[in-house]
Design an enzyme around this catalytic site. Structure first.
Site, PDB file in Angstrom:
ATOM      1  N   ARG A 101       0.832  -1.212   0.000  1.00 18.02           N
ATOM      2  CA  ARG A 101       0.000   0.000   0.000  1.00 18.02           C
ATOM      3  C   ARG A 101       0.865   1.261   0.000  1.00 18.02           C
ATOM      4  NH1 ARG A 101      -1.965   1.682   4.508  1.00 18.02           N
ATOM      5  NH2 ARG A 101      -2.337  -0.380   5.359  1.00 18.02           N
ATOM      6  N   TYR A 110     -13.333  19.988 -14.943  1.00 15.45           N
ATOM      7  CA  TYR A 110     -13.949  18.669 -14.860  1.00 15.45           C
ATOM      8  C   TYR A 110     -14.934  18.663 -13.680  1.00 15.45           C
ATOM      9  CZ  TYR A 110     -14.642  13.824 -13.730  1.00 15.45           C
ATOM     10  OH  TYR A 110     -15.227  12.629 -13.407  1.00 15.45           O
ATOM     11  N   ASP A 157      -4.132  20.643 -13.518  1.00 18.03           N
ATOM     12  CA  ASP A 157      -4.643  19.398 -14.104  1.00 18.03           C
ATOM     13  C   ASP A 157      -4.217  19.395 -15.569  1.00 18.03           C
ATOM     14  OD1 ASP A 157      -6.160  17.394 -15.346  1.00 18.03           O
ATOM     15  OD2 ASP A 157      -7.821  17.606 -13.945  1.00 18.03           O
ATOM     16  N   LYS A 195      -7.091   8.871 -19.345  1.00 21.76           N
ATOM     17  CA  LYS A 195      -7.351   9.516 -20.635  1.00 21.76           C
ATOM     18  C   LYS A 195      -6.182   9.305 -21.605  1.00 21.76           C
ATOM     19  CE  LYS A 195     -10.901  11.232 -18.348  1.00 21.76           C
ATOM     20  NZ  LYS A 195     -11.934  10.364 -17.898  1.00 21.76           N
TER      21      LYS A 195
HETATM   22  C1  LIG Z   1      -9.675  16.943 -16.821  1.00 21.26           C
HETATM   23  C2  LIG Z   1     -10.007  15.762 -15.960  1.00 21.26           C
HETATM   24  N1  LIG Z   1      -9.401  15.628 -14.777  1.00 21.26           N
HETATM   25  C3  LIG Z   1      -9.673  14.593 -13.960  1.00 21.26           C
HETATM   26  C4  LIG Z   1     -10.602  13.635 -14.296  1.00 21.26           C
HETATM   27  C5  LIG Z   1     -10.903  12.509 -13.335  1.00 21.26           C
HETATM   28  O1  LIG Z   1     -10.193  11.361 -13.677  1.00 21.26           O
HETATM   29  P1  LIG Z   1     -10.686   9.859 -13.391  1.00 21.26           P
HETATM   30  O2  LIG Z   1     -11.957   9.666 -14.128  1.00 21.26           O
HETATM   31  O3  LIG Z   1      -9.535   9.055 -13.863  1.00 21.26           O
HETATM   32  O4  LIG Z   1     -10.908   9.746 -11.910  1.00 21.26           O
HETATM   33  C6  LIG Z   1     -11.235  13.713 -15.532  1.00 21.26           C
HETATM   34  C7  LIG Z   1     -12.231  12.675 -15.917  1.00 21.26           C
HETATM   35  O5  LIG Z   1     -13.007  12.835 -16.827  1.00 21.26           O
HETATM   36  C8  LIG Z   1     -10.937  14.815 -16.375  1.00 21.26           C
HETATM   37  O6  LIG Z   1     -11.544  14.972 -17.582  1.00 21.26           O
END
Ligand SMILES: Cc1ncc(COP(=O)(O)O)c(C=O)c1O
Length: 409
Positions: A53, A106, A197, A222
């Site tokens: 972990r 997001y 991000d 992604k």
């Molecule tokens: C820009 C962005 N950041 C974070 C996330 C969250 O990621 P996850 O779905 O892998 O938890 C997403 C998911 O769509 C996203 O588009």
């Protein structure tokens, strides 16, 4: 990691990073390491692994490769999802602190921030991330309230800054482009932590740590993994103190990744440059063809010369990415388009080799300032003419069926 010159281009780093040592007969790929525990006595001494972990060799190759791509000297931290990585980063904001958050980002990040703010007792200032003056005013206000409440210290000293600026650029799903260098600069001058991000851009298009960001997060689900077959996240920081705190957060909350998912992510990442190159070229062509249709209300893609984010994106990114958003007159028309396509897949998520289409407001949690008729396209690597023929005829059929041409209400 193999020993080699550090000056390779990112395209080469993607392919070469974190290969096993070149020993005759050895595997060219890192193995899938399946062990939850590692041999040791009561004293761990210098053993790199103890219990799975905290750390496992299953994560190391991916973490080293991503760090190299994002220009960090210490390994990235892989998490069980992008949102787990984001939640770990948001947990750095102390009670009484402030989070400056793009109003469009997001929606899971927005929701997670709101929930955590309530429980942990910090404030959220929502800003238009493309409006630099407004963001700087929010930074001033956060710095001022940090001084008056006495919370935190300056950025770069580890984990106790009183405020955090969250940057998403381009934003999901509105494709707004922030002035990333200016915002990072302004935050640093005020001792405010900056997290970026970088999911949409990937390290191939921008490397925010080079501009002074403290933390980069990814939904590895992604583009990095790239095949819509894993859910994973990651955090990268150059600051060993911040990294240690985030590592503890990961180990204590247990939001860890499975060995096979991480192996798949590294395997997918090897082809990121060719996938992104093709997807980006397709996105540019699709955006141009959409913009030429008189019945589309708006197309957002930073690669269009008329896009509000074009000049900024051209100055600070080495490509415009492969996400396009366009708006039609109503939710009904947008839904009909998503139902009429045959090649595009109507599904959420993005960044895979296959093209996806989604009306974002179908999620109740999407901000209401996102138009009801907005469709987000994750443009994949199929032949662009096939993609366009399918989308073009779906739009025509949906508009004919719903009466949703330009000017319709
Ligand atoms: C820009 C962005 N950041 C974070 C996330 C969250 O990621 P996850 O779905 O892998 O938890 C997403 C998911 O769509 C996203 O588009």
């Amino acid at each position: 990691m193999t020993t080699r010159e550090p000056a390779y281009s990112p395209e080469t780093v993607l392919v070469e990073a974190a290969r096993p040592p070149r020993v005759p007969g050895a595997s060219v790929n890192p193995p899938v390491e399946l062990s939850s525990t590692f041999i040791g006595t009561t004293d761990m001494g210098d053993a790199p692994f103890g219990y799975g972990r905290f750390a496992t060799p299953a994560w190391t190759p991916f973490e080293e490769a991503l760090a190299e791509l994002e220009h960090a000297e210490v390994p990235a931290l892989v998490f069980g999802s992008g949102l787990a990585a984001i939640a770990a980063v948001l947990s750095l904001i102390p009670r009484g602190g402030t989070l400056i958050m793009p109003r469009h980002a997001y929606q899971g990040s927005l929701q997670s921030a709101e929930e955590l703010a309530e429980r942990a007792g910090f404030a959220v200032l929502s800003v238009d991330i493309a409006d630099t003056e407004a963001v700087v005013a929010a930074l001033d206000s956060a710095a001022e309230s940090g001084r008056s409440t006495g919370t935190g210290a300056s950025a770069g000293t580890g984990t106790t800054a009183s405020a955090m600026l969250w940057i998403e650029s381009p934003t999901n799903p509105m494709l707004e482009v922030a002035d990333v260098p200016a915002l990072i600069d302004a935050a640093r001058q005020r001792g405010i932590l900056v997290a970026v991000d970088n999911t949409f851009a990937t390290p191939l298009l921008q490397t925010p740590l080079d501009l002074g960001a403290d933390i980069v997060v990814h939904s590895v689900t992604k583009y990095l993994a790239g095949h819509s077959d894993v859910v994973l996240g990651a955090v990268v920081s150059r600051d060993p103190g911040l990294r240690e705190t985030l590592l503890t957060e990961r180990a204590m909350r247990g939001a860890i990744a499975g060995p096979f998912e991480v192996w798949l992510a590294l395997r997918g990442m090897r082809t990121l440059s060719v996938r992104l190159e093709r997807a980006q070229a397709n996105a540019q062509a699709i955006a141009e063809r959409l913009a030429a249709r008189p019945d589309i209300l708006e197309v957002r893609y930073p690669g269009l010369p008329g896009d509000p984010g074009h000049a900024r994106a051209a100055a600070q990114m080495s490509g415009f990415g492969a996400i396009v958003a366009f708006t039609v007159a109503s939710a009904e028309t947008a839904t009909a388009i998503a139902e009429a396509v045959r090649l595009w897949t109507p599904a959420t998520s993005l960044g895979g080799v296959e093209s996806l289409i989604e009306r974002r407001r179908r999620h109740a949690s999407e901000p209401t300032s996102v138009p009801e008729g907005l469709l987000r396209l994750s443009v994949g690597i199929e032949h662009v003419d096939d993609l366009w023929a399918d989308l073009d005829s779906a739009i025509s059929a949906a508009i004919a069926a719903t009466g949703g041409g330009k000017g319709a209400r």
